[in-house]
Write an enzyme that holds these catalytic residues in place. Structure first.
Site, short mmCIF file in Angstrom:
data_model
loop_
_atom_site.label_atom_id
_atom_site.label_comp_id
_atom_site.label_asym_id
_atom_site.label_seq_id
_atom_site.Cartn_x
_atom_site.Cartn_y
_atom_site.Cartn_z
CB ALA A 128 0.58 -2.10 11.61
CG HIS A 159 -6.24 0.55 12.51
ND1 HIS A 159 -6.98 1.72 12.46
CD2 HIS A 159 -5.68 0.41 11.28
CE1 HIS A 159 -6.86 2.25 11.25
NE2 HIS A 159 -6.07 1.48 10.52
CD GLU A 160 -2.98 -1.99 10.58
OE1 GLU A 160 -3.45 -2.19 9.44
OE2 GLU A 160 -2.64 -0.86 10.99
CD GLU A 207 -2.89 1.20 2.32
OE1 GLU A 207 -2.76 0.43 3.28
OE2 GLU A 207 -3.81 2.02 2.25
CD GLU A 217 -6.42 3.28 6.60
OE1 GLU A 217 -6.61 3.10 7.82
OE2 GLU A 217 -5.77 2.47 5.89
CD GLU A 224 -4.93 -2.10 5.51
OE1 GLU A 224 -3.99 -1.62 6.20
OE2 GLU A 224 -5.58 -1.43 4.69
N1 TRP Z 1 -3.13 0.88 5.72
C1 TRP Z 1 -2.20 1.10 6.80
C2 TRP Z 1 -3.05 1.35 8.02
O1 TRP Z 1 -3.60 2.35 8.24
C3 TRP Z 1 -1.32 2.29 6.58
C4 TRP Z 1 -0.01 2.00 5.97
C5 TRP Z 1 0.91 1.14 6.41
C6 TRP Z 1 0.56 2.63 4.86
N2 TRP Z 1 2.01 1.20 5.61
C7 TRP Z 1 1.82 2.10 4.67
C8 TRP Z 1 0.12 3.59 4.00
C9 TRP Z 1 2.67 2.52 3.64
C10 TRP Z 1 0.95 4.01 2.95
C11 TRP Z 1 2.20 3.48 2.79
O2 TRP Z 1 -3.30 0.52 8.80
ZN ZN Z 2 -5.63 1.63 8.55
#
Ligand code: TRP
Ligand code: ZN
Length: 863
Positions: A264, A299-300, A124, A322, A266
């Site tokens: 972190a 959260h994750e 991500e 989010e 997910e």
């Molecule tokens: N989706 C992740 C969260 O909010 C956020 C995240 C983790 C993220 N690593 C990242 C977003 C790297 C952008 C780039 O739980």
């Molecule tokens: Zn998240």
């Protein structure tokens, strides 16, 4: 300045991908500096005939391309720096590509990289395109199967879904095969390969299925994973009860890694965590760490439904997953740890980060309409304000209709990539309410200001409230419209009895009047209870009204808020040279009474005792003079420390936890109150106080007490500071997570020589700029939480930050970009400082090869 101007991506340009990728088969031959990735995509045309197939791909060494097994010659495709395009493709076919990548050289920590000798991924938002060619966008869902081949020195080979096969290969190599039955977008792909210890448990879901739980950590760290595992099981249970959501695979895995850009991630069935948000034991982790671990594990996990089963159509919809998931983790934490204390902490974060963002050049709506680099939009606005919007939705609809709306959303959109509109439509439908004006919360940036003027007619026993709202212009949005703002209001009498229960008034125009009859006594207004909307509130309350609230409000949030507002006004008055000494004594008295109230918990008292932070004060005083605010705040601290000395020393002693450490909320609350007392007492460092603080530091048997002691001793300065810093280093130099705390504590040092010391620490043998935790511990902590030293009148603090941004941008743009925000606030500071801040932004902007990430934020900050 770079000459090519990158083009923004716009929400209005959305169009679906013209092909479906029905299955994705990936084969990884892992080698640190030359990993081979073969991808077989089963492609079917769903768009217009004749359209070309264009895949994303960056930093890939393309070895071969084939369609249905036939290798393509160089004139049958175009591979540029960002894409692979095949102009003529059949309606249904298998595309096979083979690429080579270099995980060892990858210090950006996105895509496939190595951390501590292990392979891991972060996809991500757009990291998958640096692993293989693919339509790397969240609305292309595919069924993945993955084969990993690696050296025997990497015994665990992990990916999403279920392990279906594993075995030995020639030489010392081995393989594993994974199949994920749930179609998913590429950003949820994950792979980990390494030597890891594993902690195993299981969870039986509400329908009776048994799920294996596995947490993988560095060898020797297994005992530090038990709290995360316990948090996970509680989160799984809670999601069944609170939202009716059950886990769907037979296996749920979490891996902890030391080098990670964020908290972190997910990934389906294989969450990857920054080790700072997973590993804990009493000796090395603070209560704040335990609290964050519990929240982030939840959260994750919660993303499995809000994010994975239902994902985003495009990245403009990021808040769909989010904001909602933050709301879910905040609700979970409130149930685990107490609603009022949790709400106060959440609002503190919201104000410090989101309100600051909304008041500066990077202000953007919760659903933005354009971006250069989506990485830059993982912001407090998307996350925290996104959560506040969901909370307001629940307040407006009531718990029952809110739950019905959630149920409908999960049922209707399961398996889809969808939009915020589709989400809100579920709530409108389930509740029968017209939510069309509510949508403006997603589209309008800026923090509204609500003013309430009250007029009480004693003879008629009528209270008239005049409510108004306004929102200042933000970049690109000069004119603002009225939002529907739920304002929870109750009334107290002057002697603190409840006069009228909470009622939610919805202010949905620029101005409106409310008339309440039968108000039998002169009322004290308790408005915006539990912080019912993310706004700044201004009322005509007198200090005497606030003392009534501080002593007696049944709404604990507003009790705390009354104390904060009183303190804030006193500090601001002092900062402009008009100290209210009588008011300060009175405040100390009022605080003292609240601290001996047996009915309230230690965790709540700890929050009452903490004065508004310097960044919070900076936000409400313009033009900001950080040194004046720091001195004024310190003066109030000292007055309280002197005035309440006996009480603070008594509480400090009483809060000492004997017996075995427990991370639970009660025990943590006692330690928090002890730490808050220590912080106050350090503002009056006479021999007796110093002896107590030093004694506590030396006797500390857990990291919470140790860090609060270290902070207090550092703030005292001189030899006291030096010996504490040296002792702590000696004790913890082999524990990376604790060494992060050592750097952060020194970054917060309020003494005049702190800037030079912080700059000096970048030369320390333990400073590793390629590790984001370590970098942030020193650099971000300094820029965000030590305003008086960061804003040194020489500009040396700004120069230091700019130097760090430029050097980090060369290898990790995502992390470099997140350091820009403190400079972006230049307009709000007094002109001498603002000019120096701007000068550093200009120096960054003039650099010849900035990343898109830094370029976007620096340009916006200067505009
Ligand atoms: N989706 C992740 C969260 O909010 C956020 C995240 C983790 C993220 N690593 C990242 C977003 C790297 C952008 C780039 O739980
Ligand atoms: Zn998240």
């Amino acid at each position: 300045m770079r000459t090519d101007t990158p083009q923004p991506i716009r929400l209005t340009d959305y169009s679906p991908f013209p092909f479906a990728i029905e299955t994705t088969r990936l084969v990884f031959e892992l080698h640190p500096s030359a990993t081979r990735v073969r991808a077989e995509l089963a492609v079917r045309r769903i768009g217009a005939a004749g359209e070309a197939l264009t895949l994303n791909g960056e930093r890939l060494k393309l070895m071969s391309v084939a369609i249905d097994g036939q290798a393509l010659s160089a004139n049958q495709y175009v591979a540029d720096a960002e894409h692979l395009t095949v102009h003529e493709v059949p309606d249904q076919f298998v595309l096979t590509t083979e690429v080579e990548i270099d995980p060892l050289a990858n210090k950006a920590l996105t895509g496939l990289y190595m951390s501590g000798g292990r392979f891991c991924t972060q996809c991500e938002a757009e990291g998958f395109r640096t692993i293989t060619y693919f339509p790397d966008r969240p609305d292309v869902l595919s069924r993945f199967s993955v084969r990993i081949e690696a050296d025997g020195g990497l015994p665990h080979l992990l990916s999403n879904g279920n392990l279906v096969d594993q075995g030995a290969l020639e030489g010392s190599r081995h393989f594993a095969e994974w199949v994920d039955p749930f179609p998913k977008p590429s950003y949820l792909f994950a792979l980990v390969a390494g030597d890891l210890d594993v902690v195993t448990d299981s969870f039986v879901t509400m329908s009776g299925r048994e799920v294996a739980l596995k947490i993988f950590v560095d060898p020797g760290q297994a005992s530090r994973a038990t709290y995360a595992l316990d948090s996970l099981k509680r989160a799984m249970k809670w999601d069944e009860e609170a939202f009716g959501r059950e886990y769907d695979l037979d296996l749920f895995m979490i891996v902890a890694v030391r080098d990670f850009n964020f908290g972190a991630m997910e990934n389906k069935g294989l969450n990857i965590f920054n080790s700072s948000l997973l590993l804990a034991d009493p000796q090395t982790a603070t209560d704040a760490d335990y609290e964050r671990i519990e929240a982030v594990v939840a959260h994750e996990y919660f993303h499995n439904w809000t994010g994975n089963r239902i994902t985003c159509r495009d990245w403009f919809q990021l808040c769909l997953k989010e904001g909602f998931t933050v709301f879910r983790d905040q609700s979970f934490s409130a149930d685990m740890r107490g609603a009022a204390v949790q709400r106060i902490k959440d609002v503190r974060v919201l104000r410090a980060r989101q309100f600051a963002e909304d008041a500066g050049p990077l202000a953007h709506p919760v659903r933005p309409s354009s971006y250069l680099k989506i990485d830059n939009f993982y912001t407090a606005t998307i996350y925290e304000k996104g959560s506040e919007i969901i909370r307001m939705l629940k307040t407006l609809l009531g718990a029952e209709a809110f739950r019905k709306g959630c149920d409908l959303y999960f049922e209707r959109h399961d398996g889809q990539a969808t939009t915020v509109e589709a989400f809100i439509a579920c709530f409108a439908e389930a509740s029968g309410r017209d939510l069309s004006n509510f949508f403006a919360w997603y589209e309008q940036a800026g923090t509204p200001t609500v003013t309430i003027a009250s007029d009480y007619d004693a003879d008629a026993q009528v209270l008239t409230l005049d409510l108004r709202q306004s929102t200042a212009p933000t970049p690109g949005q000069p004119a603002k419209k009225a939002l529907p703002i739920p304002i929870a209001i109750g009334l107290l009498s002057l002697d603190g009895e409840a006069l009228r229960d909470t009622e939610v008034v919805v202010l949905d125009q620029d101005a409106m009047t409310v008339r309440w009859e039968g108000v039998s006594k002169p009322p004290v207004l308790s408005a915006l209870r539990n912080f019912s909307a993310p706004v700044n509130l201004k009322t005509d309350a007198r200090p005497s009204d606030r003392y009534v609230l501080l002593a007696s409000d049944t709404d604990l949030f507003n009790r705390w808020e009354a104390g904060q507002t009183l303190a804030r006004d006193l500090i601001l008055a002092r900062a402009v040279g008009k100290p209210d000494e009588v008011g300060e004594e009175r405040y100390a008295e009022g605080l003292g009474r609240a601290l001996v109230d047996d009915a309230s918990e230690p965790a709540f008292k700890a929050l009452l005792l903490a004065l508004p932070s310097e960044p919070d004060l900076a936000l409400i005083s313009e033009p900001t003079d950080p040194q004046a605010l720091h001195d004024a705040r310190d003066a109030l601290r000292t007055r309280i420390a002197v005035h309440l000395g006996d009480l603070l020393r008594r509480l400090f002693g009483e809060m000492q936890n004997e017996g075995e450490f427990s991370p639970d909320a009660q025990a943590a609350g006692r330690r928090a109150l002890g730490a808050a007392c220590a912080d106050m007492l350090s503002a009056d460092p006479h021999a007796d106080n110093l002896a107590r603080l030093t004694g506590r530091y030396e006797a500390a048997r857990n990291m919470t007490d140790m860090i609060s002691g270290l902070n207090a001793l550092i703030s005292v300065g001189g030899a006291t500071r030096d010996s504490a810093v040296a002792h702590f280093h000696q004790a913890w130099r082999n524990e990376p997570l604790v060494m992060d705390k050592w750097f952060a504590a020194q970054a917060r040092d309020p003494n005049p020589d702190a800037l030079d010391r912080v700059i000096g620490l970048t030369q320390n043998a333990d400073f590793e700029p390629t590790n984001p935790n370590r970098l942030r511990a020193l650099v971000s902590t300094f820029a965000h939480f030590n305003p008086a030293r960061f804003h040194d009148p020489s500009g040396a603090g700004y120069r230091f930050l700019a130097d760090q941004i430029l050097s980090v941008d060369a290898f990790n743009p995502m992390t470099a970009a997140r350091l820009i925000e403190p400079l972006g606030a230049w307009r709000r500071y007094k002109p001498e400082l603002g000019a120096l801040m701007r000068q550093e932004l200009e120096r960054i902007a003039a650099h010849p090869d900035l990343s898109k990430n830094v370029l976007e934020l620096v340009t916006k900050s200067l505009a």
